[in-house]
Write a protein that holds these residues in place. Structure first.
Motif, mmCIF file in Angstrom:
data_model
loop_
_atom_site.group_PDB
_atom_site.id
_atom_site.type_symbol
_atom_site.label_atom_id
_atom_site.label_comp_id
_atom_site.label_asym_id
_atom_site.label_seq_id
_atom_site.Cartn_x
_atom_site.Cartn_y
_atom_site.Cartn_z
ATOM 1 N N HIS A 76 0.807 -1.225 0.000
ATOM 2 C CA HIS A 76 0.000 0.000 0.000
ATOM 3 C C HIS A 76 0.842 1.279 0.000
ATOM 4 C CE1 HIS A 76 -3.347 -2.641 0.465
ATOM 5 N NE2 HIS A 76 -2.998 -3.017 1.674
ATOM 6 N N TYR A 77 2.076 1.183 -0.466
ATOM 7 C CA TYR A 77 2.922 2.353 -0.646
ATOM 8 C C TYR A 77 3.247 2.475 -2.130
ATOM 9 C CZ TYR A 77 3.778 2.759 4.396
ATOM 10 O OH TYR A 77 3.631 2.936 5.752
ATOM 11 N N HIS A 78 3.494 3.701 -2.588
ATOM 12 C CA HIS A 78 3.850 3.949 -3.983
ATOM 13 C C HIS A 78 5.269 4.516 -4.020
ATOM 14 C CE1 HIS A 78 -0.325 3.394 -5.409
ATOM 15 N NE2 HIS A 78 -0.643 3.914 -4.231
ATOM 16 N N PHE A 79 6.073 4.050 -4.976
ATOM 17 C CA PHE A 79 7.497 4.379 -4.988
ATOM 18 C C PHE A 79 7.900 5.190 -6.213
ATOM 19 C CE2 PHE A 79 7.017 0.690 -2.310
ATOM 20 C CZ PHE A 79 7.830 0.982 -1.226
ATOM 21 N N HIS A 80 8.793 6.144 -5.958
ATOM 22 C CA HIS A 80 9.431 6.934 -7.012
ATOM 23 C C HIS A 80 10.814 6.336 -7.244
ATOM 24 C CE1 HIS A 80 11.825 10.409 -8.538
ATOM 25 N NE2 HIS A 80 10.698 10.717 -9.154
ATOM 26 N N ASN A 81 11.317 6.388 -8.474
ATOM 27 C CA ASN A 81 12.602 5.742 -8.763
ATOM 28 C C ASN A 81 13.790 6.466 -8.143
ATOM 29 O OD1 ASN A 81 12.855 7.970 -10.415
ATOM 30 N ND2 ASN A 81 13.209 6.819 -12.303
ATOM 31 N N GLY A 82 13.547 7.588 -7.472
ATOM 32 C CA GLY A 82 14.595 8.250 -6.706
ATOM 33 C C GLY A 82 14.588 7.827 -5.249
ATOM 34 N N HIS A 83 13.946 6.698 -4.967
ATOM 35 C CA HIS A 83 13.913 6.063 -3.644
ATOM 36 C C HIS A 83 13.174 6.881 -2.582
ATOM 37 C CE1 HIS A 83 16.088 2.373 -4.462
ATOM 38 N NE2 HIS A 83 16.792 3.090 -5.327
ATOM 39 N N THR A 84 12.088 7.492 -3.012
ATOM 40 C CA THR A 84 11.140 8.073 -2.062
ATOM 41 C C THR A 84 9.821 7.311 -2.196
ATOM 42 O OG1 THR A 84 10.473 9.724 -3.709
ATOM 43 C CG2 THR A 84 12.155 10.377 -2.101
ATOM 44 N N TRP A 85 8.965 7.453 -1.193
ATOM 45 C CA TRP A 85 7.660 6.796 -1.233
ATOM 46 C C TRP A 85 6.557 7.797 -0.903
ATOM 47 C CZ3 TRP A 85 5.032 7.309 3.315
ATOM 48 C CH2 TRP A 85 5.762 7.407 4.500
ATOM 49 N N ALA A 86 5.362 7.451 -1.343
ATOM 50 C CA ALA A 86 4.178 8.227 -1.009
ATOM 51 C C ALA A 86 3.075 7.247 -0.649
ATOM 52 C CB ALA A 86 3.745 9.106 -2.180
ATOM 53 N N ARG A 87 2.362 7.533 0.408
ATOM 54 C CA ARG A 87 1.243 6.686 0.815
ATOM 55 C C ARG A 87 -0.009 7.543 0.901
ATOM 56 N NH1 ARG A 87 0.467 2.360 5.769
ATOM 57 N NH2 ARG A 87 -1.770 2.620 5.988
ATOM 58 N N ILE A 88 -1.100 7.060 0.290
ATOM 59 C CA ILE A 88 -2.360 7.796 0.338
ATOM 60 C C ILE A 88 -2.992 7.606 1.709
ATOM 61 C CG2 ILE A 88 -4.628 8.091 -0.708
ATOM 62 C CD1 ILE A 88 -3.444 6.875 -3.274
ATOM 63 N N GLU A 89 -3.262 8.729 2.378
ATOM 64 C CA GLU A 89 -3.833 8.697 3.718
ATOM 65 C C GLU A 89 -5.318 9.024 3.675
ATOM 66 O OE1 GLU A 89 -1.942 8.272 6.747
ATOM 67 O OE2 GLU A 89 -0.329 7.609 5.418
ATOM 68 N N SER A 90 -6.013 8.659 4.739
ATOM 69 C CA SER A 90 -7.425 9.005 4.837
ATOM 70 C C SER A 90 -7.567 10.509 4.816
ATOM 71 C CB SER A 90 -8.020 8.441 6.129
ATOM 72 O OG SER A 90 -7.361 8.944 7.272
ATOM 73 N N GLY A 91 -8.555 10.986 4.097
ATOM 74 C CA GLY A 91 -8.724 12.415 3.909
ATOM 75 C C GLY A 91 -8.162 12.892 2.583
ATOM 76 N N GLY A 92 -7.466 12.001 1.851
ATOM 77 C CA GLY A 92 -6.947 12.367 0.538
ATOM 78 C C GLY A 92 -5.598 13.045 0.557
ATOM 79 N N PHE A 93 -4.825 12.863 1.635
ATOM 80 C CA PHE A 93 -3.472 13.413 1.712
ATOM 81 C C PHE A 93 -2.467 12.362 1.253
ATOM 82 C CE2 PHE A 93 -5.870 15.764 4.915
ATOM 83 C CZ PHE A 93 -5.507 17.066 4.642
ATOM 84 N N LEU A 94 -1.243 12.810 0.980
ATOM 85 C CA LEU A 94 -0.143 11.911 0.642
ATOM 86 C C LEU A 94 0.963 12.090 1.672
ATOM 87 C CD1 LEU A 94 -0.045 12.488 -3.203
ATOM 88 C CD2 LEU A 94 -0.396 10.262 -2.126
ATOM 89 N N ARG A 95 1.304 11.004 2.350
ATOM 90 C CA ARG A 95 2.429 11.047 3.292
ATOM 91 C C ARG A 95 3.678 10.605 2.543
ATOM 92 N NH1 ARG A 95 1.723 11.803 8.503
ATOM 93 N NH2 ARG A 95 -0.420 11.035 8.405
ATOM 94 N N VAL A 96 4.791 11.300 2.745
ATOM 95 C CA VAL A 96 5.997 11.108 1.934
ATOM 96 C C VAL A 96 7.198 10.818 2.827
ATOM 97 C CG1 VAL A 96 7.597 12.278 0.357
ATOM 98 C CG2 VAL A 96 5.127 12.595 0.086
#
Length: 333
Positions: free
Chosen positions: A164-184
């Protein structure tokens, strides 16, 4: 490759259907949905007892029979919620608020309890959320500061890849949180390769990030590494605990070690530009191959013998070049 966590999600969450091998004559029967895969007929039937993984507020209140939330509990931008409210205004639908008001007193709980975002909490405002101080506090403060907790983690040669995490090829991640935010945050691979940072140069709240552009940096000794932002958006919360204690990011890269929370106009489009956790496992495997080649060049073949990597690869192998590492994995430098 190993797996950590509390078991596969299918052991605790119903997925709304069951299936069995069928015969050709079952394709036209109304009791199930027939499909052909690889020459075999499969019949899929709705499971009335199944639980929604992310139950909609309207379902939990009893206003509708079954609806799973597909908008990350951001009701203000939810097309389904807007359509239901329009039906309520025309007298064609019972509102979720009225459905809750008909419940026994002890079951009239806060909407955030209904959608499993907080523990049991009684509603004290007769479901008039616009008048509730706690509702505003939860959305503006508590939800933003709450850490992410991966439910399932796969490990690739010592590097964790959570579900349930999404990855960028520069080795960062983003997770969609409740409320429609992205935690990075930074992923486990980068934090183990570069070791514990002496400090992070994080952007301030209100700063606008641009996908794939340099958004912040990490410092170690005399070195600085720029990091590319995985998403577009405006920063609404910065993790000050990581700024005060950089080692927290290494200890809990996907939990307490998050870096900031971002508000973006289209969270689904932002996620589509990144890798899913499934793709992330294959990607990390290929990145491990690159790392093994770099280690072999400076320390010989015995240093990359197929085992697992531990923390602080750079610190334990002085022959590794900082700039080459940032170019290869952070895509900067």
């Amino acid at each position: 490759m190993s797996e950590k966590g509390n078991g596969h999600p299918r052991s605790r969450i119903g997925y709304g259907s069951s299936y069995h091998r069928g015969k050709q004559n079952e394709m036209a029967q109304p009791s199930g949905i027939g499909s052909v895969l690889g020459g075999q007929v499969w019949v899929i039937k709705p499971d009335k007892k199944a639980q929604a993984e992310n139950p909609c507020l309207w379902m939990q209140a009893g206003a509708v029979k079954y609806k799973s939330c597909n908008n990350y509990y951001d009701c203000t931008t939810c097309k389904y919620d807007h359509a239901m409210q329009a039906k309520v205004s025309k007298g064609k639908q019972t509102s979720w608020q009225d459905a809750m008001r008909r419940q026994p007193a002890l079951e009239r709980v806060c909407r955030h309890s209904l959608t499993r975002r907080i523990a049991h909490r009684a509603c004290a405002y007769d479901f008039r959320c616009d008048k509730c101080d706690f509702d505003q506090y939860f959305e503006d403060v508590l939800a933003a500061k709450t850490k992410s907790d991966p439910t399932r983690v796969e490990t690739v040669k010592g590097f964790d890849v959570p579900s349930h995490y999404h990855f960028h090829n520069g080795h960062t991640w983003a997770r969609i949180e409740s409320g429609g935010f992205l935690r990075v945050g930074l992923d486990d691979f980068s934090l183990k390769v570069f070791g514990q940072a002496d400090g992070f140069e994080l952007p301030l709240m209100g700063k606008e990030l641009s996908h794939d552009k340099i958004g912040w940096g990490l410092k170690r000794r005399d070195h600085l590494a720029d990091v590319r932002a995985p998403v577009d958006g405006v920063i609404v919360e910065v993790n000050t605990r990581v700024m005060e204690n950089p080692g927290l990011a290494n200890r809990e890269p996907y939990g307490e070690g998050w870096l900031f929370l971002v508000r973006t106009p289209d969270v689904k489009s932002a996620a589509k530009r990144l890798m899913s956790d499934e793709a992330g496992v294959d990607w990390i495997s290929s990145e491990v191959g690159v790392l093994e080649e770099m280690v072999t060049e400076v320390a010989g073949p015995l240093a990359a013998d197929g085992g697992t990597f531990g923390p602080d690869v750079y610190g334990n192998l002085p022959g590794l070049d900082w700039k080459k590492l940032t170019q290869a994995f952070l895509k900067t430098g």
